[in-house]
Design a protein around this motif. Structure first.
Motif, PDB file in Angstrom:
ATOM      1  N   SER A 312      -7.712   9.446  -5.249  1.00 19.09           N
ATOM      2  CA  SER A 312      -6.934   9.178  -4.034  1.00 19.09           C
ATOM      3  C   SER A 312      -7.725   8.301  -3.066  1.00 19.09           C
ATOM      4  O   SER A 312      -7.208   7.305  -2.539  1.00 19.09           O
ATOM      5  N   ALA A 313      -8.978   8.657  -2.822  1.00 17.13           N
ATOM      6  CA  ALA A 313      -9.814   7.885  -1.896  1.00 17.13           C
ATOM      7  C   ALA A 313      -9.989   6.460  -2.386  1.00 17.13           C
ATOM      8  O   ALA A 313      -9.968   5.497  -1.601  1.00 17.13           O
ATOM      9  N   THR A 314     -10.156   6.305  -3.696  1.00 16.61           N
ATOM     10  CA  THR A 314     -10.339   4.977  -4.280  1.00 16.61           C
ATOM     11  C   THR A 314      -9.132   4.082  -4.035  1.00 16.61           C
ATOM     12  O   THR A 314      -9.272   2.886  -3.755  1.00 16.61           O
ATOM     13  N   ARG A 315      -7.937   4.648  -4.087  1.00 17.00           N
ATOM     14  CA  ARG A 315      -6.736   3.833  -3.921  1.00 17.00           C
ATOM     15  C   ARG A 315      -6.545   3.368  -2.480  1.00 17.00           C
ATOM     16  O   ARG A 315      -5.955   2.313  -2.245  1.00 17.00           O
ATOM     17  N   GLY A 321      -8.644  -3.342   0.414  1.00 18.08           N
ATOM     18  CA  GLY A 321      -9.359  -4.487  -0.128  1.00 18.08           C
ATOM     19  C   GLY A 321      -8.407  -5.550  -0.646  1.00 18.08           C
ATOM     20  O   GLY A 321      -8.629  -6.752  -0.460  1.00 18.08           O
ATOM     21  N   ARG A 322      -7.332  -5.126  -1.290  1.00 20.77           N
ATOM     22  CA  ARG A 322      -6.372  -6.070  -1.849  1.00 20.77           C
ATOM     23  C   ARG A 322      -5.745  -6.948  -0.782  1.00 20.77           C
ATOM     24  O   ARG A 322      -5.497  -8.138  -0.992  1.00 20.77           O
ATOM     25  N   ARG A 328     -12.513  -8.202  -0.465  1.00 20.59           N
ATOM     26  CA  ARG A 328     -11.489  -8.293  -1.507  1.00 20.59           C
ATOM     27  C   ARG A 328     -11.976  -7.809  -2.868  1.00 20.59           C
ATOM     28  O   ARG A 328     -11.153  -7.509  -3.752  1.00 20.59           O
ATOM     29  N   VAL A 329     -13.291  -7.728  -3.045  1.00 23.32           N
ATOM     30  CA  VAL A 329     -13.801  -7.226  -4.313  1.00 23.32           C
ATOM     31  C   VAL A 329     -13.318  -5.798  -4.567  1.00 23.32           C
ATOM     32  O   VAL A 329     -13.172  -5.371  -5.725  1.00 23.32           O
ATOM     33  N   LEU A 330     -13.041  -5.041  -3.501  1.00 19.46           N
ATOM     34  CA  LEU A 330     -12.539  -3.676  -3.652  1.00 19.46           C
ATOM     35  C   LEU A 330     -11.114  -3.662  -4.191  1.00 19.46           C
ATOM     36  O   LEU A 330     -10.640  -2.633  -4.691  1.00 19.46           O
ATOM     37  N   HIS A 342     -14.395  -1.242  -8.786  1.00 18.46           N
ATOM     38  CA  HIS A 342     -15.293  -1.591  -7.683  1.00 18.46           C
ATOM     39  C   HIS A 342     -15.121  -0.609  -6.522  1.00 18.46           C
ATOM     40  O   HIS A 342     -16.100  -0.155  -5.925  1.00 18.46           O
ATOM     41  N   ALA A 343     -13.869  -0.306  -6.201  1.00 19.89           N
ATOM     42  CA  ALA A 343     -13.600   0.682  -5.151  1.00 19.89           C
ATOM     43  C   ALA A 343     -14.147   2.048  -5.558  1.00 19.89           C
ATOM     44  O   ALA A 343     -14.664   2.801  -4.721  1.00 19.89           O
ATOM     45  N   ALA A 344     -14.057   2.372  -6.856  1.00 16.59           N
ATOM     46  CA  ALA A 344     -14.564   3.662  -7.339  1.00 16.59           C
ATOM     47  C   ALA A 344     -16.073   3.767  -7.155  1.00 16.59           C
ATOM     48  O   ALA A 344     -16.587   4.810  -6.735  1.00 16.59           O
ATOM     49  N   ILE A 345     -16.776   2.682  -7.474  1.00 15.27           N
ATOM     50  CA  ILE A 345     -18.234   2.695  -7.327  1.00 15.27           C
ATOM     51  C   ILE A 345     -18.629   2.872  -5.865  1.00 15.27           C
ATOM     52  O   ILE A 345     -19.490   3.691  -5.529  1.00 15.27           O
TER      53      ILE A 345
END
Length: 490
Positions: A312-315, A321-322, A328-330, A342-345
């Motif tokens: 959930s947090a990653t999204r 980021g999108r 934007r890399v996220l 990338h967002a997960a990391i």
């Protein structure tokens, strides 16, 4: 090596991979039913209204189902990985949408940081008690983080399958205990007597009951990955809320009956420091062997919650980021399976750094790390739910929707109930967090700081990066149109 293995990152999530069961598993795993009963329900009985906690769960279920009526209608209008942040953009505008996005981002990321500490601590405690394996909690936290990363990068459908198995196991062991109580001497209907329901601190009981539902709002986050999201998301939301409410009320009823309705609050308070109220009931009704199984499943439950909350947090990071609010890399995903790696990391690095800082400072993983991070995360998510409820009301009133029951009356009552719960959370934050140590009582002010930060960023984007500011609306329309025109959207 296949073409998909070597393909560059994309910006799209996987499409048409989640049905109603998959989304329900993702949501209920974040709610963590076993953890909710062992921790949240036990605290609610102790500091709330004792046996009246059963009725508190019923009231919380009604409030959230009323909210879900409007939520379901909004899900048919808007499909986005931004979840409630996207709802607020749609209903209250881009500026307040950014406020909601920042609250969601920090709230969920803090929640994950707290969950890393909780998972590590209880894993270490349970494995030491059951197997005699004694390692520092931060080691088990690190193991949990690595496993979460490996699973999340495999794709959301893999996470849904893993979480489905863990959910069935943890629910099953509690139902075995519940029916053991029921078959031995039935349930006491004294829990529904007005004198019991209104005793003690009813407001705190309602607050902890609502806390047990934290995570249900994530159904909207998976809209872009769902099969036929305009039907899947509403159905998954109703099922998640209904299941949580019925299961929590039923299990709490069993626990309260087992320890005695009249003395439930005193008994729960006596077990508060050790956190073993539910385990003590299990010991009496299931015996030592199954109680150890329940303890091991608590570890599974905590890991499942960490994995689901991470998704959930990653999204939220991915959605921001999108659109360009965050780097934007996220907003890039694995071409192979649509996982926002990338967002997960970044998300797991944040949570891990927070946990390590607390460990190096010699602070307690539960009284300090979990209390502060999970406490603030809970408050942030409750505030996000309230903002989404207001956004739904405003959107449908602007559209002059004639369905007054579905778009005004029911969601309006839900918004009033959520407003009460958020107020209770702010006024009783140390009790909600489970600690009054250090800066914990001051953390609600951080919510105001985050909101002001969102306003400042919105003003800056509007003046200096108008294309990104305008894209907040365009991104929602593009995501919704993509779903509407795809085979999965019909």
């Amino acid at each position: 090596m296949s073409r998909t293995d070597s393909a560059p990152d994309s910006t799209s999530l996987a499409e048409n991979v989640l049905g109603v069961p998959g989304i329900v598993f993702l949501v209920l795993a974040a709610v963590a039913p076993l953890t909710g009963m062992v921790v949240i329900a036990a605290i609610g009985i102790a500091v709330g209204n004792g046996g009246g906690m059963v009725a508190a769960f019923v009231v919380a279920t009604v409030v959230l189902l009323l909210f879900a009526v409007g939520y379901a209608q909004m899900s048919k209008v808007l499909t986005s990985a931004g979840g409630f942040y996207a709802f607020v953009v749609k209903g209250l505008g881009r500026t307040l949408g950014l406020v909601a996005g920042f609250v969601a981002m920090l709230g969920y990321n803090c929640f994950v940081a707290g969950a890393i500490g909780t998972s590590g601590f209880f894993t270490g405690t349970v494995l030491k008690d059951v197997f005699g394996l004694d390692l520092d909690w931060v080691v088990w936290s690190a193991v949990s983080v690595v496993l979460v990363f490996l699973l999340s990068r495999r794709g959301i459908d893999v996470s849904a399958k893993v979480l489905g198995v863990s959910l069935v196991l943890e629910v099953s062991i509690l139902l075995v205990m519940d029916f053991a109580v029921l078959f031995r001497h039935g349930f006491s209907f004294d829990v529904f007597r007005p004198s019991v329901m209104l005793q003690g601190a009813g407001g705190l009981a309602l607050l902890f009951a609502a806390n047990a539902f934290i995570g249900f709002e994530a159904t909207a986050l998976f809209g872009e990955e769902a099969k036929n999201p305009k039907r899947t998301i509403p159905r998954a939301t109703y099922l998640a809320i209904g299941f949580i409410g019925v299961f929590a009320a039923f299990t709490t009823w069993a626990v309260v009956t087992a320890i005695g309705v009249a003395q439930a609050q005193d008994v729960a308070a006596a077990h508060l420091s050790t956190g073993d109220l539910v385990f003590s009931v299990s010991q009496d009704y299931l015996g030592g062997a199954l109680t150890k199984v329940m303890m091991l499943l608590l570890v599974v439950s905590l890991f499942a919650a960490l994995l689901a909350l991470h998704n959930s947090a990653t999204r939220y990071l991915y959605a921001l980021g999108r659109v360009g609010v965050l780097p934007r890399v996220l907003g890039r995903t694995r071409a192979r399976n649509g996982a926002p790696q990338h967002a997960a990391i970044v998300q797991l690095v944040f949570g891990s750094v927070v946990a390590v800082v607390f460990r190096l400072a010699g602070l307690d993983p539960v009284a300090d790390l979990t209390a502060s991070m999970t406490g603030f995360g809970t408050l942030g998510i409750l505030a996000l739910q309230l903002l989404a409820a207001l956004a739904i009301l405003v959107h449908f009133r602007r559209a002059r929707d004639p369905r007054l029951v579905r778009t005004l009356i029911a969601p309006g009552l839900g918004a009033v109930g959520l407003g009460l719960i958020v107020t209770l959370a702010i006024l009783n934050f140390p009790t909600l967090a489970g600690s009054s140590n250090g800066v914990v009582p001051q953390l609600p002010w951080l919510l105001l700081v985050v909101a002001l930060g969102g306003l400042v960023v919105a003003v800056w984007l509007r003046r200096r990066r108008p294309a990104v500011y305008d894209a907040l609306d365009a991104d929602l329309e593009a995501a919704t149109e993509k779903v509407d025109t795809s085979p999965a959207g019909h």
